[in-house]
Design a protein around this motif. Structure first.
Motif, short mmCIF file in Angstrom:
data_model
loop_
_atom_site.label_atom_id
_atom_site.label_comp_id
_atom_site.label_asym_id
_atom_site.label_seq_id
_atom_site.Cartn_x
_atom_site.Cartn_y
_atom_site.Cartn_z
N UNK A 155 110.48 20.75 50.40
CA UNK A 155 109.54 22.10 50.28
C UNK A 155 109.95 22.90 51.46
N UNK A 156 110.05 24.22 51.18
CA UNK A 156 110.29 25.20 52.17
C UNK A 156 109.92 26.37 51.47
N UNK A 157 109.07 27.30 52.00
CA UNK A 157 108.60 28.40 51.56
C UNK A 157 108.05 28.51 50.04
N UNK A 158 108.84 29.17 49.29
CA UNK A 158 108.24 28.90 47.53
C UNK A 158 109.45 27.85 46.89
N UNK A 159 110.26 27.60 47.61
CA UNK A 159 111.27 26.62 47.05
C UNK A 159 110.73 25.18 47.05
N UNK A 160 110.70 24.43 46.04
CA UNK A 160 110.54 23.03 45.93
C UNK A 160 111.56 22.35 45.07
N UNK A 161 112.16 21.21 45.58
CA UNK A 161 113.18 20.62 44.85
C UNK A 161 112.74 19.13 44.82
N UNK A 162 113.01 18.59 43.56
CA UNK A 162 112.47 17.25 43.30
C UNK A 162 113.80 16.37 43.46
N UNK A 163 113.45 15.32 44.19
CA UNK A 163 114.80 14.36 44.68
C UNK A 163 114.48 13.14 44.10
N UNK A 164 115.33 12.54 43.47
CA UNK A 164 115.42 11.10 42.96
C UNK A 164 116.23 10.22 44.21
N UNK A 165 115.50 9.37 44.78
CA UNK A 165 116.41 8.61 45.85
C UNK A 165 115.59 7.10 45.90
N UNK A 166 116.19 6.18 46.28
CA UNK A 166 115.69 4.74 46.65
C UNK A 166 114.24 5.00 47.53
N UNK A 167 113.41 4.14 47.07
CA UNK A 167 112.12 4.30 47.97
C UNK A 167 112.32 3.58 49.36
N UNK A 168 111.94 4.46 50.20
CA UNK A 168 111.93 3.80 51.70
C UNK A 168 110.68 4.18 52.53
N UNK A 169 110.30 3.33 53.09
CA UNK A 169 108.96 3.19 53.95
C UNK A 169 109.16 3.91 55.20
N UNK A 170 110.36 3.94 55.76
CA UNK A 170 110.71 4.49 57.07
C UNK A 170 111.78 5.69 56.78
N UNK A 171 111.28 6.78 57.11
CA UNK A 171 112.14 8.01 57.18
C UNK A 171 112.71 8.44 58.65
N UNK A 172 113.95 8.57 58.70
CA UNK A 172 114.50 9.22 59.86
C UNK A 172 114.88 10.63 59.71
N UNK A 173 114.48 11.21 60.59
CA UNK A 173 114.48 12.80 60.94
C UNK A 173 115.41 13.26 61.70
N UNK A 174 116.48 14.13 61.55
CA UNK A 174 117.44 14.52 62.57
C UNK A 174 117.51 15.91 62.47
N UNK A 175 117.19 16.67 63.67
CA UNK A 175 117.29 18.20 63.69
C UNK A 175 118.07 18.50 64.49
N UNK A 176 119.07 19.53 63.92
CA UNK A 176 120.01 20.08 64.96
C UNK A 176 119.38 21.65 65.15
#
Length: 572
Positions: free
Chosen positions: A505-526
């Protein structure tokens, strides 16, 4: 839902017995129950507003706090009517079921094979009968007649790039034989990408225009303040100059008056002395006349010698008067002063006018010509393949230590593990008042601001739903509106995690994503490169979604947490 809206998305009435679901949207309890009861046979539960899908039916949570109080206050003065029991019937703006007889129910799906729209009841055969297994169901759409080839009365399935039109299979035999043709799905995918690029360009232009307008408004305010200050200061300085001229006038008046008074006093002294001398001379003249008429020779001789001696002994001073004496030089000096002052004032005024006229307040820059934005150059809001970083060890080189800021935490968020874990509880915590606190949404930000470099952090999440993202410091902290929600506005980006799907989600955009379930999310910011990536963290990193754009200021990691759910920062 905006902070000023207390209506249910389903019944369009005032919220009654309001409940919230993991994605954060709010509905009437009875409306949501009825809506999901119809979906029980499918086993898939969709948010009626944002269309997030859940594999199991979430447990709605009753709303409390300021929102309920507001609704109760409204209900005391203006009791809202109960929800319309027929809200599921199609209204003027809805698409009706093609099978219903009489009053039609709202269509929930359209079949591209049958070219008909169905309500929940009449849609069941498409789920239960093998006959309809290959039929393609989509969210309800109108104008199904546009899906038919007008020449062959067949469904439109292809797109002819040569003639730029949608065609059916029979059209390929004759009318469009040998043309460049692709499936409608492929053409849609490519045009969707170009549309995304165009939309991104438009959004960037909107952002630039809003920024320019804000800068212009600030400049106008500054201009008004500067002009007001200049007018006041100039008025004061001219008043000082006028007082100075008045003082000069007074000094000149004193000078002329003093010289006049001195000259008059001097003249009056001379007049008085001359008067005495004239009187004395007249007296002597009278004595001489009388002496000349006497017949006594002895008296004449004696008096004659005395008068002659007295007259010869006395010499009267001469009073010389300057016939050219005048105050003309004073007038001339003041006239020259006036002329010099006028010349100086005019010269200085011209200088000031030139200096002010050279300054440009604002202008329209037309040097930048409109350019076409290629799809690969535009900001992309979809998943991109991993590039240089592929293994977790590569990401950990950019690991940063983060802690949750209790001054921003919603009152029902319980922070623990040294402010690295947040869980939404029913009971409010004893936080003090703070302007940075989210007062209505279960959100919390980190203390650390991230700017200019590359950063990596990991988050464990559990429960029915949580959102992980970043935001600018200026995100609104009060109310329920989209301007406060992480990921629902231009100032923030987020990945919403549920038990069966993800949603970027960002602003008015929302994209549904089908991906395997993961209880740990890694976030990389450049930050400098303008990318924010989310991964299913493991020995090998699996990209879930990547935002690409530009960050104009420092960002703060932030989280949205659902009831009985939690997020934990994993510091390495």
């Amino acid at each position: 839902m905006s902070s000023d809206q207390d209506g249910c998305h389903l019944c369009k009435e005032y919220l009654r017995d309001a409940v919230s679901i993991p994605c954060g949207h709010i509905f009437c309890a009875v409306c949501l129950k009825t809506y999901w009861d119809h979906a029980d046979h499918t086993g898939s539960y969709i948010c009626p507003e944002c269309r997030v899908t859940y594999s199991k039916r979430p447990t709605p949570r009753r709303m409390g706090g300021s929102r309920t109080s507001t609704i109760q206050r409204n209900s005391e003065s203006f009791p809202p009517p109960p929800p319309d029991p027929d809200y599921n019937y199609a209204g003027p703006q809805d698409i009706g079921c093609d099978i219903c007889i009489g009053k039609k129910h709202k269509a929930v799906k359209s079949c591209l094979m049958c070219l008909a729209s169905y309500c929940d009841k009449h849609l069941k055969p498409h789920y239960e009968s093998n006959t309809f297994k290959r039929h393609k169901l989509v969210d309800e759409i109108g104008h199904l007649d546009r899906q038919i080839c007008p020449q062959h009365q067949k469904g439109l399935e292809l797109f002819c790039r040569t003639d730029q039109m949608c065609i059916c299979v029979l059209c390929t035999v004759k009318e469009h034989k040998g043309h460049d043709m692709v499936s409608a799905e492929q053409e849609r995918a490519e045009e969707q990408q170009r549309l995304g690029a165009t939309q991104a360009e438009i959004q960037e232009k909107i952002h630039d225009r809003l920024k320019q307008m804000e800068e212009l408004k600030q400049a106008v305010d500054s201009l008004k303040n500067s002009a007001h200050t200049a007018l006041q200061e100039c008025e004061k300085m001219f008043a000082d100059m006028m007082r100075s001229i008045e003082r000069m006038q007074q000094e000149m008046t004193k000078l002329i008056s003093a010289n006049k008074r001195a000259a008059l006093n001097n003249a009056e002294g001379h007049v008085e002395r001359l008067t005495h001398e004239i009187a004395d001379l007249k007296r002597r003249d009278s004595e001489i006349t009388q002496l000349s008429r006497t017949e006594d020779h002895i008296h004449f001789i004696q008096s004659y010698h005395m008068l002659i001696a007295q007259t010869e002994a006395e010499e009267l001073p001469t009073v010389t008067v300057n016939p050219y004496f005048t105050f003309g030089p004073v007038t001339k000096a003041v006239s020259e002063m006036k002329q010099h002052l006028n010349e100086f004032s005019n010269d200085e005024l011209v200088k000031v006018a030139k200096a002010v006229n050279k300054m440009t307040f604002c202008q329209l820059d037309e040097s930048k010509k409109k350019r076409l934005v290629k799809s690969e150059e535009a900001p992309v809001y979809k998943s991109l393949p991993p590039q240089d970083l592929q293994h977790r060890d590569d990401f950990l080189k950019f690991a940063c230590e983060l802690t949750l800021d209790s001054n921003t935490a919603y009152r029902q968020l319980y922070l623990s593990r040294g402010n690295r874990k947040a869980v939404l509880k029913k009971d409010p915590q004893s936080y003090g008042d703070h302007p940075a606190r989210f007062d209505s949404l279960p959100q919390v930000l980190c203390k650390e601001s991230l700017f200019g470099g590359a950063y990596y952090w990991e988050v464990d999440w559990s429960g029915e739903g949580a959102a992980i993202g970043v935001t600018y410091k200026g995100i609104k902290r009060t109310g329920y509106g989209d301007s406060c929600r992480i990921g629902y506005n231009r100032k923030s980006w987020s990945l919403f995690c549920s038990d069966s799907s993800y949603s970027a989600r960002h602003n008015k955009d929302q994209i549904e994503i089908n991906a395997p379930y993961s209880s740990r999310i890694g976030v990389f910011l450049d930050h400098a490169g303008g990318t924010l990536s989310f991964y299913a963290a493991g020995d090998t990193m699996s990209l879930i979604h990547r935002f690409k754009g530009s960050f104009t200021e420092a960002v703060y990691p932030g989280f949205w947490v659902w009831y009985d759910s939690g997020v934990t920062l994993i510091n390495k």
